[in-house]
Motif scaffolding. Sequence first.
Motif, PDB file in Angstrom:
ATOM      1  N   LEU A  64      -0.095   2.949   3.417  1.00 52.52           N
ATOM      2  CA  LEU A  64      -1.652   2.652   2.896  1.00 52.52           C
ATOM      3  C   LEU A  64      -1.537   2.625   1.597  1.00 52.52           C
ATOM      4  O   LEU A  64      -2.235   1.894   0.683  1.00 52.52           O
ATOM      5  CB  LEU A  64      -2.424   3.473   3.795  1.00 52.52           C
ATOM      6  N   ALA A  65      -1.050   3.837   1.167  1.00 54.78           N
ATOM      7  CA  ALA A  65      -0.999   4.164  -0.301  1.00 54.78           C
ATOM      8  C   ALA A  65      -0.199   3.059  -1.367  1.00 54.78           C
ATOM      9  O   ALA A  65      -0.708   2.514  -2.218  1.00 54.78           O
ATOM     10  CB  ALA A  65      -0.470   5.509  -0.809  1.00 54.78           C
ATOM     11  N   LEU A  66       1.038   2.863  -0.570  1.00 54.82           N
ATOM     12  CA  LEU A  66       1.687   1.624  -1.365  1.00 54.82           C
ATOM     13  C   LEU A  66       1.176   0.289  -1.313  1.00 54.82           C
ATOM     14  O   LEU A  66       1.150  -0.560  -2.441  1.00 54.82           O
ATOM     15  CB  LEU A  66       3.243   1.698  -0.624  1.00 54.82           C
ATOM     16  N   LEU A  67       0.690  -0.044  -0.226  1.00 53.20           N
ATOM     17  CA  LEU A  67       0.110  -1.370  -0.266  1.00 53.20           C
ATOM     18  C   LEU A  67      -1.030  -1.473  -0.792  1.00 53.20           C
ATOM     19  O   LEU A  67      -1.686  -2.569  -1.586  1.00 53.20           O
ATOM     20  CB  LEU A  67      -0.187  -1.799   1.047  1.00 53.20           C
ATOM     21  N   SER A  68      -1.993  -0.429  -1.032  1.00 55.48           N
ATOM     22  CA  SER A  68      -3.251  -0.389  -1.938  1.00 55.48           C
ATOM     23  C   SER A  68      -2.656  -0.485  -3.422  1.00 55.48           C
ATOM     24  O   SER A  68      -3.181  -1.299  -4.094  1.00 55.48           O
ATOM     25  CB  SER A  68      -3.918   1.052  -1.742  1.00 55.48           C
ATOM     26  N   ALA A  69      -1.720   0.346  -3.726  1.00 59.18           N
ATOM     27  CA  ALA A  69      -1.234   0.352  -5.409  1.00 59.18           C
ATOM     28  C   ALA A  69      -0.639  -1.008  -5.727  1.00 59.18           C
ATOM     29  O   ALA A  69      -0.802  -1.448  -6.696  1.00 59.18           O
ATOM     30  CB  ALA A  69      -0.577   1.431  -5.424  1.00 59.18           C
ATOM     31  N   ALA A  70       0.070  -1.428  -4.675  1.00 57.03           N
ATOM     32  CA  ALA A  70       0.689  -2.802  -4.862  1.00 57.03           C
ATOM     33  C   ALA A  70      -0.359  -4.042  -4.897  1.00 57.03           C
ATOM     34  O   ALA A  70      -0.001  -5.167  -5.023  1.00 57.03           O
ATOM     35  CB  ALA A  70       1.830  -3.215  -3.968  1.00 57.03           C
ATOM     36  N   LEU A  76      -2.084  -4.487   3.745  1.00 59.98           N
ATOM     37  CA  LEU A  76      -3.196  -3.418   3.810  1.00 59.98           C
ATOM     38  C   LEU A  76      -3.857  -3.513   4.990  1.00 59.98           C
ATOM     39  O   LEU A  76      -3.856  -2.538   5.709  1.00 59.98           O
ATOM     40  CB  LEU A  76      -3.874  -3.142   2.610  1.00 59.98           C
ATOM     41  N   LYS A  77      -4.547  -4.708   5.268  1.00 60.27           N
ATOM     42  CA  LYS A  77      -5.406  -4.773   6.497  1.00 60.27           C
ATOM     43  C   LYS A  77      -4.274  -4.514   7.693  1.00 60.27           C
ATOM     44  O   LYS A  77      -4.990  -3.896   8.622  1.00 60.27           O
ATOM     45  CB  LYS A  77      -6.160  -6.265   6.441  1.00 60.27           C
ATOM     46  N   ILE A  78      -3.592  -5.191   7.764  1.00 62.08           N
ATOM     47  CA  ILE A  78      -2.587  -5.005   9.067  1.00 62.08           C
ATOM     48  C   ILE A  78      -2.217  -3.484   9.184  1.00 62.08           C
ATOM     49  O   ILE A  78      -2.070  -3.149  10.243  1.00 62.08           O
ATOM     50  CB  ILE A  78      -1.124  -5.836   8.781  1.00 62.08           C
ATOM     51  N   HIS A  79      -1.862  -2.704   8.265  1.00 62.31           N
ATOM     52  CA  HIS A  79      -1.375  -1.306   8.185  1.00 62.31           C
ATOM     53  C   HIS A  79      -2.287  -0.626   8.213  1.00 62.31           C
ATOM     54  O   HIS A  79      -2.177   0.563   8.736  1.00 62.31           O
ATOM     55  CB  HIS A  79      -0.550  -1.330   7.016  1.00 62.31           C
ATOM     56  N   VAL A  88      -3.863   7.884  12.611  1.00 62.10           N
ATOM     57  CA  VAL A  88      -4.655   8.387  11.221  1.00 62.10           C
ATOM     58  C   VAL A  88      -6.170   8.134  11.579  1.00 62.10           C
ATOM     59  O   VAL A  88      -6.560   7.125  12.165  1.00 62.10           O
ATOM     60  CB  VAL A  88      -4.073   7.486  10.152  1.00 62.10           C
ATOM     61  N   THR A  89      -7.070   9.037  11.046  1.00 63.44           N
ATOM     62  CA  THR A  89      -8.465   8.810  11.400  1.00 63.44           C
ATOM     63  C   THR A  89      -9.147   7.825  10.315  1.00 63.44           C
ATOM     64  O   THR A  89      -8.398   7.821   9.200  1.00 63.44           O
ATOM     65  CB  THR A  89      -8.945  10.003  11.534  1.00 63.44           C
ATOM     66  N   ARG A  90     -10.057   7.179  10.404  1.00 62.73           N
ATOM     67  CA  ARG A  90     -10.948   6.449   9.386  1.00 62.73           C
ATOM     68  C   ARG A  90     -11.120   7.588   8.338  1.00 62.73           C
ATOM     69  O   ARG A  90     -10.895   7.165   7.187  1.00 62.73           O
ATOM     70  CB  ARG A  90     -12.316   6.077   9.994  1.00 62.73           C
ATOM     71  N   ALA A  91     -11.501   8.760   8.494  1.00 60.91           N
ATOM     72  CA  ALA A  91     -11.752   9.639   7.509  1.00 60.91           C
ATOM     73  C   ALA A  91     -10.474   9.778   6.567  1.00 60.91           C
ATOM     74  O   ALA A  91     -10.575  10.265   5.377  1.00 60.91           O
ATOM     75  CB  ALA A  91     -12.349  10.919   8.058  1.00 60.91           C
ATOM     76  N   GLU A  92      -9.329  10.093   7.215  1.00 59.47           N
ATOM     77  CA  GLU A  92      -8.228  10.207   6.638  1.00 59.47           C
ATOM     78  C   GLU A  92      -7.660   8.978   5.787  1.00 59.47           C
ATOM     79  O   GLU A  92      -7.063   9.179   4.696  1.00 59.47           O
ATOM     80  CB  GLU A  92      -6.868  10.680   7.706  1.00 59.47           C
ATOM     81  N   ILE A  93      -7.839   7.789   6.222  1.00 63.38           N
ATOM     82  CA  ILE A  93      -7.695   6.576   5.341  1.00 63.38           C
ATOM     83  C   ILE A  93      -8.647   6.544   4.200  1.00 63.38           C
ATOM     84  O   ILE A  93      -8.027   6.232   3.095  1.00 63.38           O
ATOM     85  CB  ILE A  93      -7.913   5.401   6.333  1.00 63.38           C
TER      86      ILE A  93
END
Length: 131
Positions: A64-70, A76-79, A88-93
């Motif tokens: 999530l972090a890498l695909l966001s930053a890239a 990102l949607k897939i992951h 992973v919870t929505r809050a953690e995302i």
Amino acid sequence: MQDDLYQLGEKIRGEVLGPAYVSASQAATDEFSEPMRAFAIRNLWGDIWARPGLDRRSRSIVNLALLSAANRPNELKIHIRAALNNGVTRAEIGEVFLQVALYAGVPTGSDATRVAKLLFAELDAEARAGA
């Protein structure tokens, strides 16, 4: 060994991304895209995702972090969906995307949050339709 990596990759991919995604991906694959798909299944899913050093939940958070930053919103949607499948919870995302905003810029974190918000709406609509 390549066939073993491919089979393991398909198994892990199905568990992480879900059978509906895998089926849709297979249906959309053609002669041109098959080599890339097979490469990813063997190397990404059959090798890296199978390694014992990180659990799937941790790998999802890293993705999530890498695909966001890239700036890779489609992946990102897939992951995001995969991260939910991996516990992973929505809050953690949301927390991951706040971290991304701090280190990769607020527009990057905001874009990732928008992608997640749209996916969450889709998932909620699917849940309501199935209920």
